[in-house]
Design a protein around this motif. Structure first.
Motif, mmCIF file in Angstrom:
data_model
loop_
_atom_site.group_PDB
_atom_site.id
_atom_site.type_symbol
_atom_site.label_atom_id
_atom_site.label_comp_id
_atom_site.label_asym_id
_atom_site.label_seq_id
_atom_site.Cartn_x
_atom_site.Cartn_y
_atom_site.Cartn_z
ATOM 1 N N ARG A 204 0.800 -1.231 0.000
ATOM 2 C CA ARG A 204 0.000 0.000 0.000
ATOM 3 C C ARG A 204 0.829 1.276 0.000
ATOM 4 O O ARG A 204 0.352 2.323 -0.425
ATOM 5 N N SER A 205 2.037 1.245 0.549
ATOM 6 C CA SER A 205 2.872 2.458 0.512
ATOM 7 C C SER A 205 4.312 2.068 0.791
ATOM 8 O O SER A 205 4.580 0.997 1.348
ATOM 9 N N THR A 206 5.241 2.933 0.421
ATOM 10 C CA THR A 206 6.652 2.637 0.694
ATOM 11 C C THR A 206 6.887 2.649 2.207
ATOM 12 O O THR A 206 7.756 1.941 2.703
ATOM 13 N N ARG A 207 6.137 3.454 2.935
ATOM 14 C CA ARG A 207 6.305 3.482 4.391
ATOM 15 C C ARG A 207 5.876 2.157 4.995
ATOM 16 O O ARG A 207 6.550 1.617 5.878
#
Lengths: 83, 156, 156, 83
Positions: free
Chosen positions: D39-42
């Protein structure tokens, strides 16, 4: 030599402390208990069951077979129940 | 540091523990044990006999010396930052704290071990004798074989 | 009886222990453990780094539930008259008590065992995370393998 | 499903909580970590070393291989350091 008694040993002997001069042949704690027992019926009653009696020589726990070696203070008492 | 006090007057276990923690700010863990006087003897209060009062006789001089020796033994076994032992003698009433042992260390397992070791040995070595006052009169408390067994388990 | 409190405000370990003893007059023995915040990290203060403050993050709901479950496990092992756990969360300063565990029992060996069991498991199971503020900034404290080992030793 | 993050996992993800509806093929905690990482790089950074991450399903510690079985609340966090 100062002999101290605590708890029910004291009550049976009827003394908390006494100064004694046992003869030279009294060399162990057991010998001392025999010799003290000969001094009065109360002493004899207090020391009648040796398994119930603990001893300290100059404030250190010692088994009955230990020699007295110039001890200044010998104490007799039941097994401890503090804490 | 080691503090050993054998005293007739009552003490406040919570206040003692707070002072002990405060004087050991670099110790992460403090283990304590409080032995308190119960108002009965026997396994439960319902089955037991009421104990109205107690007298703790002790051997002055030897008691302090013996406790000091026990703390030395504990320090040989575990790296203890601080140890506190307070033990009453004389007349006691139900609810009174009889004994307090506290050990401060960097690691909690050592604080627990030292505290239990000290209690187990104190119970079998420190010259104190309890006399309980019940409706039948005053009787000397008998030593328990289980205490000897617990002390013996620390022998190397 | 069991009391479990997870709270942000500071508590007074001595006052808690005194109340705990008072509410358990029929328990002969009370074992306690206090974990306190040190002002350094590392093996000694001299070698260590100064820690000025700490924040304890926690998982509300799960923390209380996990502690409750640990007490239930302890009660299955030992006959405990009473258990108290107080655990801080939020900001802490050096000297603050982080955690207090107390166990009241008839026999002291069970009080010690329960108290140590609760601490060992709390250390590895209760969802709290320490963040220490040093001169390098704030860093999360890492879990120690030794804590897992101590908790594992209680497994039957 | 509510997903909670704590300690450095929270800081890496940048969220303390989010509500998600993962597809049906997300059946285990591991699957959920894979799906969240997408869902996100984080998220991906937070879950890059799975060995460091512990999980709880409905407030109970669970191993990564456990199935989610209609879980309402899943939490991810580092090994605990309280006490």
């Amino acid at each position: 030599m100062t002999v101290l008694y605590f708890a029910w040993v004291k009550e049976k002997v009827g003394l908390s402390e006494e100064t004694v001069s046992p003869p030279a042949e009294v060399s162990t704690i057991s010998d001392l208990m025999d010799w003290l027992s000969s001094r009065s019926t109360r002493h004899a009653a207090a020391f009648s069951d040796r398994q119930l009696i603990k001893a300290a020589v100059d404030q250190t726990h010692m088994p009955h077979a230990s020699t007295l070696d110039g001890a200044k203070e010998v104490a007799f008492f039941p097994p401890v129940t503090g804490g | 540091m080691t503090t050993i006090r054998v005293q007739q007057h009552a003490f406040d276990p919570g206040a003692e523990i707070n002072s002990f923690c405060a004087r050991n700010p670099t110790s992460g863990g403090v283990a304590t044990f409080i032995g308190q006087m119960r108002d009965f003897r026997g396994p439960t209060r319902a089955e037991g006999e009421t104990v109205a009062a107690m007298t703790l006789e002790y051997y002055p001089g030897m008691a302090e010396r013996q406790l000091d020796d026990l703390v030395k033994q504990a320090r040989e076994r575990w790296p203890l930052d601080d140890v506190l032992i307070v033990h009453r003698h004389g007349p006691l009433v139900p609810g009174d704290a009889i004994v307090l042992v506290a050990a401060a260390t960097a690691h909690r397992s050592e604080a627990f071990a030292a505290c239990e070791f000290l209690m187990d040995w104190l119970k079998t070595q420190a010259p104190f004798w309890k006399k309980e006052a019940t409706s039948d009169g005053a009787t000397w408390v008998e030593a328990q074989a289980s205490d000897d067994a617990r002390a013996a388990k620390w022998k190397k």
